[in-house]
Design a protein around this motif. Structure first.
Motif, PDB file in Angstrom:
ATOM      1  N   TRP A 246     -19.817 -39.405  -0.940  1.00  0.00           N
ATOM      2  CA  TRP A 246     -19.875 -40.862  -0.871  1.00  0.00           C
ATOM      3  C   TRP A 246     -21.133 -41.227  -0.106  1.00  0.00           C
ATOM      4  CZ3 TRP A 246     -14.355 -42.358   0.321  1.00  0.00           C
ATOM      5  CH2 TRP A 246     -13.268 -42.197  -0.758  1.00  0.00           C
ATOM      6  N   ASP A 247     -22.154 -42.268  -0.686  1.00  0.00           N
ATOM      7  CA  ASP A 247     -23.149 -42.797  -0.166  1.00  0.00           C
ATOM      8  C   ASP A 247     -22.632 -43.758   0.959  1.00  0.00           C
ATOM      9  OD1 ASP A 247     -24.940 -41.483  -2.018  1.00  0.00           O
ATOM     10  OD2 ASP A 247     -25.075 -43.098  -3.335  1.00  0.00           O
ATOM     11  N   GLU A 248     -23.620 -43.978   1.833  1.00  0.00           N
ATOM     12  CA  GLU A 248     -23.340 -44.906   2.881  1.00  0.00           C
ATOM     13  C   GLU A 248     -22.038 -44.760   3.799  1.00  0.00           C
ATOM     14  OE1 GLU A 248     -23.862 -48.798   1.718  1.00  0.00           O
ATOM     15  OE2 GLU A 248     -26.221 -48.778   1.410  1.00  0.00           O
ATOM     16  N   THR A 249     -21.697 -43.517   4.056  1.00  0.00           N
ATOM     17  CA  THR A 249     -20.640 -43.022   4.580  1.00  0.00           C
ATOM     18  C   THR A 249     -20.757 -41.890   5.574  1.00  0.00           C
ATOM     19  OG1 THR A 249     -19.092 -43.481   2.475  1.00  0.00           O
ATOM     20  CG2 THR A 249     -18.074 -42.183   4.105  1.00  0.00           C
ATOM     21  N   GLY A 250     -20.288 -42.046   6.731  1.00  0.00           N
ATOM     22  CA  GLY A 250     -20.357 -41.062   7.401  1.00  0.00           C
ATOM     23  C   GLY A 250     -19.193 -39.898   7.639  1.00  0.00           C
ATOM     24  N   HIS A 251     -18.812 -39.411   8.772  1.00  0.00           N
ATOM     25  CA  HIS A 251     -17.730 -38.500   8.959  1.00  0.00           C
ATOM     26  C   HIS A 251     -16.225 -38.846   8.669  1.00  0.00           C
ATOM     27  CE1 HIS A 251     -16.622 -34.586  10.477  1.00  0.00           C
ATOM     28  NE2 HIS A 251     -15.892 -34.885  11.487  1.00  0.00           N
ATOM     29  N   ALA A 252     -16.072 -40.048   8.533  1.00  0.00           N
ATOM     30  CA  ALA A 252     -14.607 -40.450   8.494  1.00  0.00           C
ATOM     31  C   ALA A 252     -14.552 -41.302   7.364  1.00  0.00           C
ATOM     32  CB  ALA A 252     -14.218 -41.394   9.897  1.00  0.00           C
ATOM     33  N   PRO A 253     -14.535 -40.795   6.141  1.00  0.00           N
ATOM     34  CA  PRO A 253     -14.408 -41.693   4.846  1.00  0.00           C
ATOM     35  C   PRO A 253     -13.207 -42.352   4.707  1.00  0.00           C
ATOM     36  CG  PRO A 253     -15.225 -39.632   4.370  1.00  0.00           C
ATOM     37  CD  PRO A 253     -14.907 -39.528   5.784  1.00  0.00           C
ATOM     38  N   PHE A 254     -12.075 -41.851   5.455  1.00  0.00           N
ATOM     39  CA  PHE A 254     -10.548 -42.357   5.302  1.00  0.00           C
ATOM     40  C   PHE A 254     -10.721 -43.806   6.250  1.00  0.00           C
ATOM     41  CE2 PHE A 254     -11.046 -39.376   8.550  1.00  0.00           C
ATOM     42  CZ  PHE A 254     -10.257 -39.982   9.799  1.00  0.00           C
ATOM     43  N   ALA A 255     -11.349 -43.817   7.051  1.00  0.00           N
ATOM     44  CA  ALA A 255     -11.295 -45.099   8.188  1.00  0.00           C
ATOM     45  C   ALA A 255     -12.536 -46.095   7.636  1.00  0.00           C
ATOM     46  CB  ALA A 255     -11.750 -44.710   9.523  1.00  0.00           C
ATOM     47  N   GLU A 256     -13.682 -45.546   7.123  1.00  0.00           N
ATOM     48  CA  GLU A 256     -14.613 -46.442   6.676  1.00  0.00           C
ATOM     49  C   GLU A 256     -14.277 -47.210   5.269  1.00  0.00           C
ATOM     50  OE1 GLU A 256     -18.863 -44.508   7.565  1.00  0.00           O
ATOM     51  OE2 GLU A 256     -17.432 -42.766   7.851  1.00  0.00           O
ATOM     52  N   HIS A 257     -13.785 -46.395   4.518  1.00  0.00           N
ATOM     53  CA  HIS A 257     -13.376 -46.957   3.127  1.00  0.00           C
ATOM     54  C   HIS A 257     -11.867 -46.593   2.706  1.00  0.00           C
ATOM     55  CE1 HIS A 257     -17.804 -47.392   2.591  1.00  0.00           C
ATOM     56  NE2 HIS A 257     -18.021 -46.267   3.021  1.00  0.00           N
ATOM     57  N   PRO A 258     -10.912 -47.298   3.518  1.00  0.00           N
ATOM     58  CA  PRO A 258      -9.580 -47.052   3.433  1.00  0.00           C
ATOM     59  C   PRO A 258      -9.168 -47.104   1.988  1.00  0.00           C
ATOM     60  CG  PRO A 258      -9.694 -48.600   5.076  1.00  0.00           C
ATOM     61  CD  PRO A 258     -11.198 -48.177   4.487  1.00  0.00           C
ATOM     62  N   ALA A 259      -9.569 -48.080   1.443  1.00  0.00           N
ATOM     63  CA  ALA A 259      -8.781 -48.529  -0.006  1.00  0.00           C
ATOM     64  C   ALA A 259      -9.435 -47.453  -1.026  1.00  0.00           C
ATOM     65  CB  ALA A 259      -9.245 -49.940  -0.586  1.00  0.00           C
ATOM     66  N   ARG A 260     -10.632 -47.310  -0.948  1.00  0.00           N
ATOM     67  CA  ARG A 260     -11.264 -46.437  -1.984  1.00  0.00           C
ATOM     68  C   ARG A 260     -10.630 -44.930  -1.458  1.00  0.00           C
ATOM     69  NH1 ARG A 260     -17.652 -44.784  -2.071  1.00  0.00           N
ATOM     70  NH2 ARG A 260     -17.680 -43.523  -3.939  1.00  0.00           N
ATOM     71  N   PHE A 261     -10.488 -44.539  -0.171  1.00  0.00           N
ATOM     72  CA  PHE A 261     -10.011 -43.274  -0.171  1.00  0.00           C
ATOM     73  C   PHE A 261      -8.697 -43.142  -0.357  1.00  0.00           C
ATOM     74  CE2 PHE A 261      -7.822 -40.130   2.683  1.00  0.00           C
ATOM     75  CZ  PHE A 261      -8.574 -39.128   2.714  1.00  0.00           C
ATOM     76  N   ASN A 262      -7.847 -44.003  -0.333  1.00  0.00           N
ATOM     77  CA  ASN A 262      -6.416 -44.014  -0.365  1.00  0.00           C
ATOM     78  C   ASN A 262      -6.174 -43.925  -1.981  1.00  0.00           C
ATOM     79  OD1 ASN A 262      -5.846 -44.146   2.087  1.00  0.00           O
ATOM     80  ND2 ASN A 262      -5.256 -46.279   2.081  1.00  0.00           N
ATOM     81  N   ALA A 263      -7.058 -44.517  -2.874  1.00  0.00           N
ATOM     82  CA  ALA A 263      -6.905 -44.350  -4.266  1.00  0.00           C
ATOM     83  C   ALA A 263      -7.224 -43.173  -4.880  1.00  0.00           C
ATOM     84  CB  ALA A 263      -7.731 -45.546  -5.047  1.00  0.00           C
ATOM     85  N   LYS A 264      -8.257 -42.701  -4.125  1.00  0.00           N
ATOM     86  CA  LYS A 264      -8.891 -41.226  -4.709  1.00  0.00           C
ATOM     87  C   LYS A 264      -7.644 -40.130  -4.332  1.00  0.00           C
ATOM     88  CE  LYS A 264     -12.367 -38.628  -6.045  1.00  0.00           C
ATOM     89  NZ  LYS A 264     -12.920 -38.816  -7.423  1.00  0.00           N
TER      90      LYS A 264
END
Length: 277
Positions: A246-264
């Protein structure tokens, strides 16, 4: 939310949270280095369709924290911890989700107990090796191994270093409340435990090569803690895996993009469970 005390490896007591329908497909969340089950708070909405289980690893949160390095270097103990959670809570074909150091914990379980009890695994910014197997190309500038103040008993230095580490975990600053929770959770872990977590030796790659069930690797392209190439290497090692970089994402995707992460995660876990049945 339900809570449990599970007896893990060597008789150690593990604190486990559990929410959602007991008969729903299970997600077992395994946090990273010096963290806490609360780091997954943005994944609570998944409990509408899944049984969401999260533990505090040994040495973390409300779980027992022996001040003995040997309690954290034995791969079998980590494996026994996860097996105990699966067994005592009666989980049937769970998907294991491991953040950062959590990938080492999942690899420990698979190495000792195999893959038959699982639907699949998800590695989120996951490490691929520790100890003597850890190579320079795996380590980002924000890695906790690069800051000795993360292991000091001087609390003034420790607090400052911890705040800097959590800040380095994301591409953009987290909401203030979320950031504060993660720093507070990290501070609950003693310097001895922090050091001991990296004292063992494990190369996940041979284990991943034998894991044939579905796997999903989610890694931030701007991860400053675990280099993005590590996610690519995990994907290459896992024969039945998908890589989400994921672009523009660091070490914590689940906290940075929670809705996207949860759907995935929901889509992957649903498919993995269907294949496992």
């Amino acid at each position: 939310m339900r809570t449990h005390t599970v007896t893990g490896g060597g008789g150690l007591k593990l604190h486990v949270t559990d929410q959602g329908p007991k008969d729903a497909p299970e997600l077992l969340f395994i946090h990273g280095w010096a963290q806490h089950n609360i780091c997954w708070q943005a994944q609570a909405p998944l409990s509408e369709a899944f049984r969401v289980v999260a533990l505090d690893l040994r040495g973390h949160g409300s779980s027992d924290a022996p001040q003995d390095e040997a309690a954290y270097t034995d791969t079998q103990l980590w494996a026994d911890d996860i097996n105990a959670v699966i067994s005592e809570l009666g989980l049937k074909q769970p998907t294991l989700i491991g953040w950062s150091y959590g990938a080492r914990v999942i690899a420990s379980y698979v190495s000792a107990y195999g893959q038959d009890a699982l639907a699949g695994i998800v590695l989120v910014g996951g490490v691929i090796a520790i100890g003597k197997y850890r190579e320079p190309w795996m380590v980002g500038e924000g890695s906790p191994g690069r800051n000795r103040d993360l292991y000091t008993s001087d609390q003034t230095r420790l607090i400052e270093a911890t705040a800097q580490f959590v800040d380095a975990c994301t591409y953009r600053p987290l909401p203030r409340a979320v950031y504060g929770v993660l720093v507070g959770a990290n501070m609950l872990v003693s310097p001895l435990v922090r050091r001991a977590l990296f004292a063992g030796d494990l190369d996940c790659r041979p284990i991943w090569q034998g894991f044939t069930k579905p796997a999903l690797v989610i890694h931030g392209a701007s991860d400053a803690v675990v280099e993005p190439v590590v996610g690519e290497a995990s994907h290459e090692a896992l024969p039945n895996s998908t890589l989400a970089l994921w672009d523009e994402t660091g070490h914590a995707p689940f906290a940075e993009h929670p809705a996207r992460f949860n759907a995935k995660l929901a889509a992957f876990a649903t498919q993995a469970r269907q294949e496992a049945v």
